[in-house]
Design a protein around this motif. Structure first.
Motif, PDB file in Angstrom:
ATOM      1  N   GLY A   1       1.034  -1.250   0.132  1.00 12.65           N
ATOM      2  CA  GLY A   1      -0.025   0.023   0.118  1.00 12.65           C
ATOM      3  C   GLY A   1       0.892   1.376   0.063  1.00 12.65           C
ATOM      4  N   VAL A   2       0.239   2.385   0.040  1.00 14.94           N
ATOM      5  CA  VAL A   2       0.903   3.707  -0.021  1.00 14.94           C
ATOM      6  C   VAL A   2       0.500   4.218   1.143  1.00 14.94           C
ATOM      7  CG1 VAL A   2       1.419   5.707  -1.305  1.00 14.94           C
ATOM      8  CG2 VAL A   2       1.112   3.883  -2.671  1.00 14.94           C
ATOM      9  N   LEU A   3       1.441   4.664   2.127  1.00 17.40           N
ATOM     10  CA  LEU A   3       1.052   5.067   3.592  1.00 17.40           C
ATOM     11  C   LEU A   3       1.419   6.606   3.300  1.00 17.40           C
ATOM     12  CD1 LEU A   3       2.612   2.216   5.689  1.00 17.40           C
ATOM     13  CD2 LEU A   3       0.350   2.619   5.134  1.00 17.40           C
ATOM     14  N   PRO A   4       0.598   7.393   4.367  1.00 16.96           N
ATOM     15  CA  PRO A   4       0.857   8.823   4.058  1.00 16.96           C
ATOM     16  C   PRO A   4       2.296   9.176   4.591  1.00 16.96           C
ATOM     17  CG  PRO A   4      -1.527   8.382   5.201  1.00 16.96           C
ATOM     18  CD  PRO A   4      -0.507   7.068   5.040  1.00 16.96           C
TER      19      PRO A   4
ATOM     20  N   ALA B   1      -7.635   7.808   7.712  1.00 20.42           N
ATOM     21  CA  ALA B   1      -7.615   6.583   8.385  1.00 20.42           C
ATOM     22  C   ALA B   1      -7.493   5.613   7.308  1.00 20.42           C
ATOM     23  CB  ALA B   1      -8.750   6.385   9.239  1.00 20.42           C
ATOM     24  N   SER B   2      -8.425   5.752   6.229  1.00 20.12           N
ATOM     25  CA  SER B   2      -8.340   4.426   5.120  1.00 20.12           C
ATOM     26  C   SER B   2      -6.956   4.485   4.316  1.00 20.12           C
ATOM     27  CB  SER B   2      -9.344   4.777   4.379  1.00 20.12           C
ATOM     28  OG  SER B   2      -9.414   6.003   3.615  1.00 20.12           O
ATOM     29  N   SER B   3      -6.134   5.479   4.668  1.00 20.14           N
ATOM     30  CA  SER B   3      -5.013   5.480   3.953  1.00 20.14           C
ATOM     31  C   SER B   3      -3.867   4.754   4.539  1.00 20.14           C
ATOM     32  CB  SER B   3      -4.400   6.821   3.796  1.00 20.14           C
ATOM     33  OG  SER B   3      -5.323   7.751   3.173  1.00 20.14           O
ATOM     34  N   TYR B   4      -4.111   4.129   5.743  1.00 22.56           N
ATOM     35  CA  TYR B   4      -3.425   3.277   6.463  1.00 22.56           C
ATOM     36  C   TYR B   4      -3.421   1.994   6.647  1.00 22.56           C
ATOM     37  CZ  TYR B   4      -1.487   7.743   8.435  1.00 22.56           C
ATOM     38  OH  TYR B   4      -0.859   9.070   8.805  1.00 22.56           O
ATOM     39  N   ILE B   5      -3.852   1.346   5.355  1.00 24.71           N
ATOM     40  CA  ILE B   5      -4.170   0.217   5.139  1.00 24.71           C
ATOM     41  C   ILE B   5      -3.206  -0.596   4.239  1.00 24.71           C
ATOM     42  CG2 ILE B   5      -5.757  -1.632   4.106  1.00 24.71           C
ATOM     43  CD1 ILE B   5      -8.019   0.189   5.534  1.00 24.71           C
ATOM     44  N   LEU B   6      -2.363  -1.608   4.606  1.00 30.18           N
ATOM     45  CA  LEU B   6      -1.691  -2.252   3.557  1.00 30.18           C
ATOM     46  C   LEU B   6      -2.350  -3.558   3.109  1.00 30.18           C
ATOM     47  CD1 LEU B   6       1.873  -2.518   5.296  1.00 30.18           C
ATOM     48  CD2 LEU B   6       0.972  -0.800   3.466  1.00 30.18           C
TER      49      LEU B   6
ATOM     50  N   GLY C   1      13.274   1.223  16.239  1.00 31.55           N
ATOM     51  CA  GLY C   1      12.108   1.619  16.393  1.00 31.55           C
ATOM     52  C   GLY C   1      11.050   0.584  15.892  1.00 31.55           C
ATOM     53  N   PHE C   2       9.762   0.795  15.773  1.00 30.14           N
ATOM     54  CA  PHE C   2       8.953  -0.196  15.675  1.00 30.14           C
ATOM     55  C   PHE C   2       7.745   0.196  14.752  1.00 30.14           C
ATOM     56  CE2 PHE C   2       7.934   1.711  19.752  1.00 30.14           C
ATOM     57  CZ  PHE C   2       6.366   1.669  19.738  1.00 30.14           C
ATOM     58  N   LEU C   3       7.200  -0.670  14.246  1.00 33.04           N
ATOM     59  CA  LEU C   3       5.793  -0.430  13.433  1.00 33.04           C
ATOM     60  C   LEU C   3       4.702  -1.321  13.943  1.00 33.04           C
ATOM     61  CD1 LEU C   3       7.095  -0.307   9.592  1.00 33.04           C
ATOM     62  CD2 LEU C   3       6.333   1.615  10.996  1.00 33.04           C
ATOM     63  N   LYS C   4       3.276  -0.807  14.152  1.00 30.70           N
ATOM     64  CA  LYS C   4       2.454  -1.793  14.875  1.00 30.70           C
ATOM     65  C   LYS C   4       1.295  -1.869  13.798  1.00 30.70           C
ATOM     66  CE  LYS C   4       3.076  -1.006  19.684  1.00 30.70           C
ATOM     67  NZ  LYS C   4       2.885  -2.151  20.373  1.00 30.70           N
ATOM     68  N   PHE C   5       0.719  -2.986  13.656  1.00 32.15           N
ATOM     69  CA  PHE C   5      -0.291  -3.200  12.840  1.00 32.15           C
ATOM     70  C   PHE C   5      -1.489  -4.230  13.538  1.00 32.15           C
ATOM     71  CE2 PHE C   5       3.251  -2.701  10.080  1.00 32.15           C
ATOM     72  CZ  PHE C   5       2.880  -1.709   9.030  1.00 32.15           C
ATOM     73  N   PHE C   6      -2.679  -3.903  13.046  1.00 35.76           N
ATOM     74  CA  PHE C   6      -3.870  -4.701  13.308  1.00 35.76           C
ATOM     75  C   PHE C   6      -3.803  -5.580  12.230  1.00 35.76           C
ATOM     76  CE2 PHE C   6      -8.105  -5.857  13.095  1.00 35.76           C
ATOM     77  CZ  PHE C   6      -8.516  -6.523  14.234  1.00 35.76           C
ATOM     78  N   VAL C   7      -3.977  -6.913  12.466  1.00 36.32           N
ATOM     79  CA  VAL C   7      -3.834  -7.808  11.458  1.00 36.32           C
ATOM     80  C   VAL C   7      -5.409  -8.209  11.160  1.00 36.32           C
ATOM     81  CG1 VAL C   7      -3.370 -10.311  10.895  1.00 36.32           C
ATOM     82  CG2 VAL C   7      -1.792  -8.905  12.094  1.00 36.32           C
ATOM     83  N   GLY C   8      -5.949  -7.988   9.909  1.00 37.10           N
ATOM     84  CA  GLY C   8      -7.421  -8.406   9.635  1.00 37.10           C
ATOM     85  C   GLY C   8      -7.465  -9.115   8.510  1.00 37.10           C
ATOM     86  N   GLU C   9      -8.530  -9.565   8.165  1.00 38.67           N
ATOM     87  CA  GLU C   9      -8.695 -10.398   6.869  1.00 38.67           C
ATOM     88  C   GLU C   9      -8.071  -9.785   5.483  1.00 38.67           C
ATOM     89  OE1 GLU C   9     -11.760 -13.561   5.033  1.00 38.67           O
ATOM     90  OE2 GLU C   9     -12.120 -12.722   6.807  1.00 38.67           O
ATOM     91  N   ASN C  10      -7.090 -10.481   5.132  1.00 38.11           N
ATOM     92  CA  ASN C  10      -6.655  -9.788   3.779  1.00 38.11           C
ATOM     93  C   ASN C  10      -5.903  -8.390   3.985  1.00 38.11           C
ATOM     94  OD1 ASN C  10      -7.201 -12.169   2.266  1.00 38.11           O
ATOM     95  ND2 ASN C  10      -9.442 -11.257   2.085  1.00 38.11           N
ATOM     96  N   GLN C  11      -5.447  -8.020   5.133  1.00 39.54           N
ATOM     97  CA  GLN C  11      -5.217  -6.570   5.204  1.00 39.54           C
ATOM     98  C   GLN C  11      -4.266  -6.549   6.416  1.00 39.54           C
ATOM     99  OE1 GLN C  11      -8.355  -3.634   4.991  1.00 39.54           O
ATOM    100  NE2 GLN C  11      -9.081  -4.240   7.128  1.00 39.54           N
ATOM    101  N   LEU C  12      -3.404  -5.410   6.486  1.00 40.37           N
ATOM    102  CA  LEU C  12      -2.967  -4.966   7.660  1.00 40.37           C
ATOM    103  C   LEU C  12      -3.221  -3.389   7.861  1.00 40.37           C
ATOM    104  CD1 LEU C  12       0.668  -6.257   7.454  1.00 40.37           C
ATOM    105  CD2 LEU C  12      -1.066  -7.336   8.748  1.00 40.37           C
ATOM    106  N   ARG C  13      -3.617  -3.129   9.117  1.00 40.02           N
ATOM    107  CA  ARG C  13      -4.093  -1.808   9.562  1.00 40.02           C
ATOM    108  C   ARG C  13      -3.222  -1.117  10.367  1.00 40.02           C
ATOM    109  NH1 ARG C  13      -8.736   1.220   8.626  1.00 40.02           N
ATOM    110  NH2 ARG C  13      -9.826  -0.554   8.068  1.00 40.02           N
ATOM    111  N   SER C  14      -2.438  -0.047   9.847  1.00 40.28           N
ATOM    112  CA  SER C  14      -1.307   0.450  10.776  1.00 40.28           C
ATOM    113  C   SER C  14      -1.962   1.230  12.060  1.00 40.28           C
ATOM    114  CB  SER C  14      -0.762   1.976   9.992  1.00 40.28           C
ATOM    115  OG  SER C  14       0.014   1.285   8.885  1.00 40.28           O
TER     116      SER C  14
ATOM    117  N   LYS D   1       5.512   4.066  -0.413  1.00 37.63           N
ATOM    118  CA  LYS D   1       4.931   2.727  -1.031  1.00 37.63           C
ATOM    119  C   LYS D   1       5.412   1.740  -0.253  1.00 37.63           C
ATOM    120  CE  LYS D   1       4.810  -0.221  -5.298  1.00 37.63           C
ATOM    121  NZ  LYS D   1       5.146  -0.510  -6.408  1.00 37.63           N
ATOM    122  N   THR D   2       4.765   0.987   0.489  1.00 39.76           N
ATOM    123  CA  THR D   2       5.326   0.163   1.436  1.00 39.76           C
ATOM    124  C   THR D   2       4.834  -1.401   0.981  1.00 39.76           C
ATOM    125  OG1 THR D   2       4.988   1.608   3.219  1.00 39.76           O
ATOM    126  CG2 THR D   2       4.981  -0.441   3.722  1.00 39.76           C
ATOM    127  N   THR D   3       6.085  -2.542   1.015  1.00 40.70           N
ATOM    128  CA  THR D   3       5.787  -3.579   0.941  1.00 40.70           C
ATOM    129  C   THR D   3       6.141  -4.513   1.901  1.00 40.70           C
ATOM    130  OG1 THR D   3       6.001  -3.499  -1.526  1.00 40.70           O
ATOM    131  CG2 THR D   3       6.227  -5.736  -0.695  1.00 40.70           C
TER     132      THR D   3
END
Length: 148
Positions: A55-58, A139-144, A113-126, A66-68
């Motif tokens: 996804g492309v994070l802000p 908020a919707s821009s923080y999804i991989l 440092g660190f990054l945190k993500f909520f793990v959902g079905e077919n996505q990671l939410r920052s 562009k984050t992979t």
């Protein structure tokens, strides 16, 4: 007359007790939905989370990042961040860990440092640094999204 008043008082108490029990049940149900499912199913043990997400994070000073992020079953990751219109690319690998509820991960960065993500079905939410959901207009821009 006395029996009628006694019956009315008893009915009132019974009704009041039912109302309290019902509101307690609703409050408990609401908090259960916000936490891990009580039947033992979590993102960690129920979802196909080992995958690549993009996804492309802000970005504060560029058009976006562009984050992979590739998560592996051995709890390691590969991260590629491309800062758009800046010709800057960061690649790293390391480890990540699950929170105790099995719902979110912390990616341990090489710089400490660190990054945190909520793990959902077919996505990671920052998540923010405190592990809270990011809200607001972006908020919707923080999804991989999970890649096929």
């Amino acid at each position: 007359m006395r029996n009628s008043l006694l019956c009315l008082a008893a009915a009132g108490l019974l009704f009041s007790a039912c109302q309290q029990n019902n509101s307690t049940h609703k409050a408990t149900a609401g908090t259960a939905a916000d936490s891990a499912v009580s039947d033992g199913h979590t993102a960690q043990n129920s979802l196909d989370w080992a995958s690549t997400y993009e996804g492309v994070l802000p970005c504060a000073d560029c058009e976006g990042i562009k984050t992979t992020l590739t998560l592996k079953e051995d709890l390691t990751y590969l991260l590629r961040e491309e800062y758009l219109k800046k010709d800057v690319v960061n690649e790293e690998q390391g480890s990540f860990n699950w929170n105790k509820e099995g719902t979110s991960i912390t990616v341990n960065r090489q710089d400490g440092g660190f990054l945190k993500f909520f793990v959902g079905e077919n996505q990671l939410r920052s998540l923010d640094q405190a592990g809270k959901e990011i809200t607001g207009p972006l908020a919707s821009s923080y999804i991989l999204k999970q890649q096929p």
